[in-house]
Design a protein around this motif. Structure first.
Motif, short mmCIF file in Angstrom:
data_model
loop_
_atom_site.label_atom_id
_atom_site.label_comp_id
_atom_site.label_asym_id
_atom_site.label_seq_id
_atom_site.Cartn_x
_atom_site.Cartn_y
_atom_site.Cartn_z
N ARG A 187 30.21 48.57 32.97
CA ARG A 187 30.78 47.13 32.81
C ARG A 187 31.08 47.29 31.23
O ARG A 187 30.70 48.52 30.38
CB ARG A 187 29.68 46.33 32.70
CG ARG A 187 30.13 44.87 32.67
CD ARG A 187 28.51 44.14 33.20
NE ARG A 187 28.12 43.97 31.96
CZ ARG A 187 26.97 43.96 31.48
NH1 ARG A 187 28.11 42.98 30.48
NH2 ARG A 187 25.60 44.06 30.69
N GLU A 199 36.15 41.63 29.20
CA GLU A 199 34.85 42.60 30.04
C GLU A 199 35.93 42.45 31.20
O GLU A 199 36.75 42.03 31.83
CB GLU A 199 33.97 41.14 30.10
CG GLU A 199 33.27 40.62 29.27
CD GLU A 199 31.56 39.75 29.10
OE1 GLU A 199 30.87 40.63 30.06
OE2 GLU A 199 32.15 38.84 28.30
N GLU A 202 31.12 46.01 37.07
CA GLU A 202 29.92 44.86 37.68
C GLU A 202 28.69 45.73 37.28
O GLU A 202 27.70 45.65 37.55
CB GLU A 202 30.27 44.56 38.72
CG GLU A 202 30.96 42.94 38.23
CD GLU A 202 31.99 42.97 39.88
OE1 GLU A 202 31.17 43.08 40.85
OE2 GLU A 202 31.92 41.06 39.98
#
Length: 262
Positions: A187, A199, A202
């Motif tokens: 991530r 961002e 995951e």
């Protein structure tokens, strides 16, 4: 295509503004990138900007340049010598030629279909990816010049294109070395020049910190040890040790301490 072409044009203008005040002697001063000089860097950028543009608008000219470069290096010649033959100007004249062509190219590419496929030295790519690659090359090679001049580059939201490229080439970094990715892509939690947080991913591993420093690592302008990025987990640690967002054979990042602002 408007976003990528505008960001490429801005990248060119930012680097041109740093180059324009340079004294004659600075054009041939070695940088920390393989001892390339600013003249080497600008010839390289212009030569392959032309090739990328020809891949869209003059495919035969592109194929000829690519074949000529491979023939030259196959006979033991250096790519720097080949680029000097293709771009036979220096100093401020080189700056003017590179800047004018790149800005004209950005303007002409605005109307293209971003999904159109074009040939390149590696696998074919989309027009959008080709333009992003030209911005990344300008940004990455420009870093050596900003370092030599002891300057911090003015950054903006255009940096996001390079962050996305770095993110998208996680798997490529390992495939290029004939390795399997050691796990899901880490991530990313990166601070943009505006202060916003970008961002991606995951995975459980995390890379956190400056978006600019992340781009410096994936373009191999910096060793991860010379940044303040926080890297958590074995997958993230391995990736940041060998990250490579550009095409070509596997390259190792610079040793710790080798590249920095003068």
């Amino acid at each position: 295509m408007h976003l990528q072409t505008s960001d490429f044009a801005e990248e060119v203008q930012v680097l041109a503004a740093a180059l324009r005040p340079m004294r004659d002697a600075q054009w041939t001063r070695p940088t920390q990138f393989k001892q390339w000089t600013p003249e080497h860097i600008l010839r390289h950028l212009h030569c392959w900007n032309e090739a990328a543009d020809w891949a869209v608008h003059a495919p035969e000219a592109f194929r000829q340049r690519l074949a000529s470069s491979r023939e030259h290096t196959g006979q033991g010649g250096s790519m720097r010598d080949f680029e000097r033959q293709m771009v036979d100007v220096s100093g401020q004249a080189l700056l003017e030629r590179w800047q004018a062509f790149a800005l004209d190219m950005a303007q002409r590419w605005q109307g293209l279909d971003a999904r159109q496929r074009v040939d390149w030295a590696g696998p074919p790519m989309s027009v959008r990816s080709s333009m992003t690659a030209r911005q990344m090359e300008t940004w990455a090679h420009g870093q050596a010049i900003f370092d030599m001049l002891g300057q911090d580059r003015p950054e903006s939201g255009r940096l996001r294109n390079i962050v996305v490229l770095g993110n998208n080439t996680y798997g490529w970094t390992f495939k290029n070395r004939k390795e399997e990715p050691p796990g899901p892509m880490p991530r990313l939690k990166l601070t943009a020049p505006s202060g916003a947080i970008w961002e991606y991913g995951e995975g459980e591993d995390l890379i956190e910190g400056s978006a600019s420093e992340f781009c410096q690592v994936v373009t191999q302008c910096r060793n991860i040890g010379d940044t303040s990025l926080k890297v958590s987990g074995p997958v993230a640690t391995r990736w940041m040790a060998i990250a490579q967002c550009f095409a070509g054979p596997p390259q190792d990042p610079p040793p710790a301490g080798a590249r920095h602002k003068a």
